[in-house]
Design an enzyme around this catalytic site. Structure first.
Site: not given
Ligand code: PBG
Length: 327
Positions: A252, A199, A317
């Site tokens: 991600k 991530k 989404y």
């Molecule tokens: C929580 C989380 C995030 C997303 C999914 N889980 C946000 C972040 O890390 O700030 C982002 C998902 C998206 O942008 O669609 N930690």
């Protein structure tokens, strides 16, 4: 003289032929639909930067989830927005928290819908960070190990409420193994951990932070999320999650990280999901609304690219639209 031995065009002459030789297929059973449940809304409220995405009350969420299930989508990824936030994110692991309530309601109404819960603290902390924070004169520090303890409690409480899969997205070190031990210790040995293994610290999460009301009040997430410049480091981080017992992996964001997705799938061979995030959704929605791109064609092309790059599952989404378009 033209050499006509090799003529790829031969296989493109009809729809049937093209479909027969197609290498990558996109199916509704590969989709995961992210949903937001809020303790603060009466019915539903649309997220302004994400047209078509809503914060739902528990009741409205259940109604919507039944429609999702009917469309053939097998799984949702659930995020919660609590009534109150505090320094220790207590609503993240309260047995009466909004996600725990929603999971119980969902599993009663639609037992075969797979409910994946996002395990993180950022929606529940008053400061919006994904873990515990210690402030001092010099600034602040995110406390890794104290955060992991709360994440374990959160994951266990989700699973005890009936979650089918828990998905830690916080990016603290050691959380996958700790969550695995926490689940096993409570006899929840059959609940898989779907790790947000790679991530990245991305500007593409912007609209999500409006949807989940989780923007950090100070600082940013650079100390725990990954540097977009680093692919080898990402492989090392994923390897740790695999060793700690992750059952499924998430990469991600999606579009800017197809190379990471490819490497993760090739290297580890675990079931791998790509998360096409809020910013990817928002930018294409905006362009489509201006008539600058054809939304359906662009989205299906994007989904196919994820599959081609190695994704077994796509968190998007657009899941409901894609389900409709694939019919
Ligand atoms: C929580 C989380 C995030 C997303 C999914 N889980 C946000 C972040 O890390 O700030 C982002 C998902 C998206 O942008 O669609 N930690």
């Amino acid at each position: 003289m033209l050499d006509l031995t090799h003529r790829p065009r031969r296989l493109r002459s009809s729809d049937f032929l093209r479909q027969m030789v197609q290498e990558t297929r996109l199916e509704v059973r590969q989709l995961i639909y992210p949903m937001f449940v809020s303790e603060k809304v009466a019915d539903r409220v649309e997220v302004s930067s994400m047209p078509g995405v809503f914060q739902h009350s528990v009741e409205d969420l259940v109604k919507e989830a039944l429609a999702v299930r009917r469309s053939g989508i097998p799984a949702i990824l659930l995020f919660g927005l609590p009534q109150v936030k505090d320094e220790s994110a207590s609503q993240a692991y309260a047995p009466t928290g909004v996600v725990q309530q929603a999971v119980r309601a969902l599993k009663t109404a639609a037992p075969d819908l797979i409910v994946i819960t996002d395990v993180c603290l950022c929606e529940y902390t008053s400061h919006g960070h994904c873990g515990m924070v210690e402030k001092s004169r010099h600034g602040y520090r995110v406390l890794n190990d104290a955060s992991v303890e709360l994440l374990v409690q959160t994951a266990v409480s989700h699973a005890e409420a009936g979650a089918d899969i828990v998905a830690p997205s916080d990016m603290m070190d050691g959380r996958v193994g700790a969550i695995r031990r926490g689940l096993d210790g409570r006899g929840l040995t059959d609940v898989p951990v779907m790790s947000y293994a790679a991530k990245f610290c991305s500007a593409f999460y912007g609209p999500f932070r409006e949807a989940a009301e989780s923007a950090p009040q100070f600082g940013d997430r650079r100390t725990y999320q990954m540097d977009p410049a680093n692919a080898l480091e990402a492989m090392r981080e994923v390897a740790i999650d695999v060793e700690e017992g992750a059952d499924l992996l998430i990469v991600k964001p999606g579009l800017p990280y197809l190379d990471i997705l490819w490497r993760v799938k090739e290297r580890f061979g675990l079931p791998t999901a790509v998360y096409s995030v809020s910013g990817e959704y928002a930018m294409l929605k905006a362009a489509a609304r201006n008539g600058w791109v054809d939304e359906k064609r662009a989205v299906l092309e994007m989904m196919t690219a994820f599959r081609r790059a190695g994704a077994d599952l796509v968190i998007t989404y657009w899941a409901r639209d894609v389900a409709r378009w694939l019919e």
